[in-house]
Design a protein around this motif. Structure first.
Motif, PDB file in Angstrom:
ATOM      1  N   LYS A   1      -2.472 -21.914   9.825  1.00  0.00           N
ATOM      2  CA  LYS A   1      -2.618 -23.246   9.230  1.00  0.00           C
ATOM      3  C   LYS A   1      -1.783 -23.412   7.968  1.00  0.00           C
ATOM      4  CE  LYS A   1      -7.146 -22.781   9.174  1.00  0.00           C
ATOM      5  NZ  LYS A   1      -7.195 -21.470   9.760  1.00  0.00           N
ATOM      6  N   ASN A   2      -1.172 -22.307   7.501  1.00  0.00           N
ATOM      7  CA  ASN A   2      -0.352 -22.382   6.298  1.00  0.00           C
ATOM      8  C   ASN A   2       0.593 -21.180   6.252  1.00  0.00           C
ATOM      9  OD1 ASN A   2      -1.768 -20.113   4.972  1.00  0.00           O
ATOM     10  ND2 ASN A   2      -3.481 -21.552   4.830  1.00  0.00           N
ATOM     11  N   ALA A   3       1.451 -21.157   5.250  1.00  0.00           N
ATOM     12  CA  ALA A   3       2.487 -20.112   5.150  1.00  0.00           C
ATOM     13  C   ALA A   3       1.888 -18.722   4.972  1.00  0.00           C
ATOM     14  CB  ALA A   3       3.447 -20.428   4.007  1.00  0.00           C
ATOM     15  N   ASN A   4       0.800 -18.590   4.223  1.00  0.00           N
ATOM     16  CA  ASN A   4       0.206 -17.265   4.022  1.00  0.00           C
ATOM     17  C   ASN A   4      -0.400 -16.723   5.319  1.00  0.00           C
ATOM     18  OD1 ASN A   4       0.919 -16.906   1.350  1.00  0.00           O
ATOM     19  ND2 ASN A   4      -0.946 -17.839   0.564  1.00  0.00           N
ATOM     20  N   GLU A   5      -1.037 -17.586   6.095  1.00  0.00           N
ATOM     21  CA  GLU A   5      -1.567 -17.151   7.379  1.00  0.00           C
ATOM     22  C   GLU A   5      -0.422 -16.767   8.314  1.00  0.00           C
ATOM     23  OE1 GLU A   5      -4.367 -19.925   9.054  1.00  0.00           O
ATOM     24  OE2 GLU A   5      -5.710 -19.765   7.326  1.00  0.00           O
ATOM     25  N   GLN A   6       0.664 -17.526   8.291  1.00  0.00           N
ATOM     26  CA  GLN A   6       1.809 -17.196   9.143  1.00  0.00           C
ATOM     27  C   GLN A   6       2.421 -15.857   8.738  1.00  0.00           C
ATOM     28  OE1 GLN A   6       2.783 -19.119  11.940  1.00  0.00           O
ATOM     29  NE2 GLN A   6       3.686 -17.089  12.322  1.00  0.00           N
ATOM     30  N   LEU A   7       2.455 -15.582   7.444  1.00  0.00           N
ATOM     31  CA  LEU A   7       2.955 -14.298   6.967  1.00  0.00           C
ATOM     32  C   LEU A   7       2.129 -13.154   7.546  1.00  0.00           C
ATOM     33  CD1 LEU A   7       4.987 -12.806   5.092  1.00  0.00           C
ATOM     34  CD2 LEU A   7       3.284 -13.058   3.267  1.00  0.00           C
TER      35      LEU A   7
ATOM     36  N   LEU B   1       0.298 -13.190  10.340  1.00  0.00           N
ATOM     37  CA  LEU B   1       0.542 -13.105  11.779  1.00  0.00           C
ATOM     38  C   LEU B   1       1.909 -12.497  12.079  1.00  0.00           C
ATOM     39  CD1 LEU B   1      -0.986 -16.472  13.028  1.00  0.00           C
ATOM     40  CD2 LEU B   1      -2.013 -14.180  13.104  1.00  0.00           C
ATOM     41  N   ASP B   2       2.909 -12.866  11.298  1.00  0.00           N
ATOM     42  CA  ASP B   2       4.248 -12.282  11.467  1.00  0.00           C
ATOM     43  C   ASP B   2       4.222 -10.780  11.168  1.00  0.00           C
ATOM     44  OD1 ASP B   2       5.191 -14.809  12.136  1.00  0.00           O
ATOM     45  OD2 ASP B   2       6.145 -15.148  10.179  1.00  0.00           O
ATOM     46  N   PHE B   3       3.445 -10.387  10.166  1.00  0.00           N
ATOM     47  CA  PHE B   3       3.299  -8.977   9.830  1.00  0.00           C
ATOM     48  C   PHE B   3       2.722  -8.198  11.009  1.00  0.00           C
ATOM     49  CE2 PHE B   3       0.423  -5.640   8.351  1.00  0.00           C
ATOM     50  CZ  PHE B   3       1.325  -4.780   7.749  1.00  0.00           C
ATOM     51  N   PHE B   4       1.667  -8.723  11.630  1.00  0.00           N
ATOM     52  CA  PHE B   4       1.067  -8.023  12.770  1.00  0.00           C
ATOM     53  C   PHE B   4       2.027  -7.959  13.954  1.00  0.00           C
ATOM     54  CE2 PHE B   4      -3.121  -9.253  10.786  1.00  0.00           C
ATOM     55  CZ  PHE B   4      -3.416  -7.963  10.371  1.00  0.00           C
ATOM     56  N   ALA B   5       2.802  -9.002  14.161  1.00  0.00           N
ATOM     57  CA  ALA B   5       3.804  -8.979  15.236  1.00  0.00           C
ATOM     58  C   ALA B   5       4.833  -7.888  14.970  1.00  0.00           C
ATOM     59  CB  ALA B   5       4.474 -10.348  15.366  1.00  0.00           C
ATOM     60  N   ALA B   6       5.276  -7.764  13.723  1.00  0.00           N
ATOM     61  CA  ALA B   6       6.236  -6.723  13.365  1.00  0.00           C
ATOM     62  C   ALA B   6       5.609  -5.334  13.502  1.00  0.00           C
ATOM     63  CB  ALA B   6       6.746  -6.941  11.941  1.00  0.00           C
ATOM     64  N   LEU B   7       4.370  -5.185  13.052  1.00  0.00           N
ATOM     65  CA  LEU B   7       3.673  -3.897  13.157  1.00  0.00           C
ATOM     66  C   LEU B   7       3.546  -3.475  14.611  1.00  0.00           C
ATOM     67  CD1 LEU B   7       2.092  -1.610  11.734  1.00  0.00           C
ATOM     68  CD2 LEU B   7       0.060  -3.073  11.872  1.00  0.00           C
ATOM     69  N   SER B   8       3.287  -4.423  15.492  1.00  0.00           N
ATOM     70  CA  SER B   8       3.079  -4.123  16.904  1.00  0.00           C
ATOM     71  C   SER B   8       4.361  -3.749  17.640  1.00  0.00           C
ATOM     72  CB  SER B   8       2.393  -5.308  17.594  1.00  0.00           C
ATOM     73  OG  SER B   8       1.054  -5.423  17.133  1.00  0.00           O
ATOM     74  N   THR B   9       5.520  -3.939  17.012  1.00  0.00           N
ATOM     75  CA  THR B   9       6.768  -3.515  17.667  1.00  0.00           C
ATOM     76  C   THR B   9       6.910  -2.001  17.662  1.00  0.00           C
ATOM     77  OG1 THR B   9       8.185  -3.507  15.694  1.00  0.00           O
ATOM     78  CG2 THR B   9       7.966  -5.616  16.909  1.00  0.00           C
ATOM     79  N   GLY B  10       6.247  -1.345  16.693  1.00  0.00           N
ATOM     80  CA  GLY B  10       6.380   0.094  16.554  1.00  0.00           C
ATOM     81  C   GLY B  10       7.547   0.509  15.678  1.00  0.00           C
ATOM     82  N   ASP B  11       8.450  -0.407  15.367  1.00  0.00           N
ATOM     83  CA  ASP B  11       9.586  -0.116  14.488  1.00  0.00           C
ATOM     84  C   ASP B  11       9.155  -0.414  13.048  1.00  0.00           C
ATOM     85  OD1 ASP B  11      11.917   0.096  13.030  1.00  0.00           O
ATOM     86  OD2 ASP B  11      13.118  -1.119  14.416  1.00  0.00           O
ATOM     87  N   LEU B  12       8.802   0.620  12.326  1.00  0.00           N
ATOM     88  CA  LEU B  12       8.227   0.443  10.996  1.00  0.00           C
ATOM     89  C   LEU B  12       9.196  -0.168   9.999  1.00  0.00           C
ATOM     90  CD1 LEU B  12       6.057   3.673  10.744  1.00  0.00           C
ATOM     91  CD2 LEU B  12       5.380   1.371  11.481  1.00  0.00           C
ATOM     92  N   ASP B  13      10.492  -0.037  10.232  1.00  0.00           N
ATOM     93  CA  ASP B  13      11.449  -0.685   9.338  1.00  0.00           C
ATOM     94  C   ASP B  13      11.323  -2.207   9.390  1.00  0.00           C
ATOM     95  OD1 ASP B  13      12.556   1.556   8.132  1.00  0.00           O
ATOM     96  OD2 ASP B  13      13.982   1.855   9.760  1.00  0.00           O
ATOM     97  N   ASN B  14      10.762  -2.742  10.483  1.00  0.00           N
ATOM     98  CA  ASN B  14      10.513  -4.190  10.572  1.00  0.00           C
ATOM     99  C   ASN B  14       9.493  -4.657   9.539  1.00  0.00           C
ATOM    100  OD1 ASN B  14      12.269  -4.493  12.736  1.00  0.00           O
ATOM    101  ND2 ASN B  14      10.649  -4.314  14.265  1.00  0.00           N
ATOM    102  N   LEU B  15       8.744  -3.716   8.955  1.00  0.00           N
ATOM    103  CA  LEU B  15       7.705  -4.075   7.985  1.00  0.00           C
ATOM    104  C   LEU B  15       8.222  -4.162   6.554  1.00  0.00           C
ATOM    105  CD1 LEU B  15       4.797  -1.871   9.302  1.00  0.00           C
ATOM    106  CD2 LEU B  15       5.274  -4.267   9.801  1.00  0.00           C
TER     107      LEU B  15
END
Length: 136
Positions: A6-12, A14-28
């Motif tokens: 619903k806002n930029a902080n929530e999107q941040l 969700l984007d963090f979890f998407a990056a974490l789920s890739t397994g490539d830690l440099d994405n974090l």
């Protein structure tokens, strides 16, 4: 269940979890800065402690994620809500360990965002499940 920000902080978050789920830690790394702190709210299990800056990835996530099959576990946000800089998320994670055993755990996360980065992150999980799974 699909979760929508619903806002930029929530999107941040969700984007963090998407990056974490890739397994490539440099994405974090873009989500963190030198003052970011990740604290698993557990005792006496792998990963317990408080981690700051690059140590979040190098000293915490690298070794913990190394116990899992490449790319696992995946984080599945179920609920998200926020108030100002604070974002709370309920999720579950699943995947496989290096030895092929299944991993299924539930989590709650409390973020304090700081100018488009993660300021602090408190991670709550079923630590009894983790201790039992790893024979601790």
């Amino acid at each position: 269940m699909s979760v929508t920000a619903k806002n930029a902080n929530e999107q941040l978050a969700l984007d963090f979890f998407a990056a974490l789920s890739t397994g490539d830690l440099d994405n974090l790394r873009p989500f963190l800065d030198a003052e970011s702190v990740w604290e698993p709210m557990v005792k006496d299990i792998p990963g317990a402690g408080s981690y700051r800056g690059n140590a979040i990835i190098d000293d915490f996530l690298g070794p913990v994620r190394g116990m899992f099959a490449p790319g696992d576990p995946k984080v599945h946000p179920q609920t998200i809500f926020s108030d100002g800089d604070y974002v709370a998320v309920e999720s579950y994670s699943d995947g496989k360990l290096q030895d092929g055993r299944e991993y299924h755990n539930r989590y709650s996360w409390v973020f304090r965002m700081n100018n488009g980065k993660i300021g602090t992150l408190h991670e709550y999980m079923d630590s009894h499940y983790v201790a039992t799974l790893f024979g601790l």
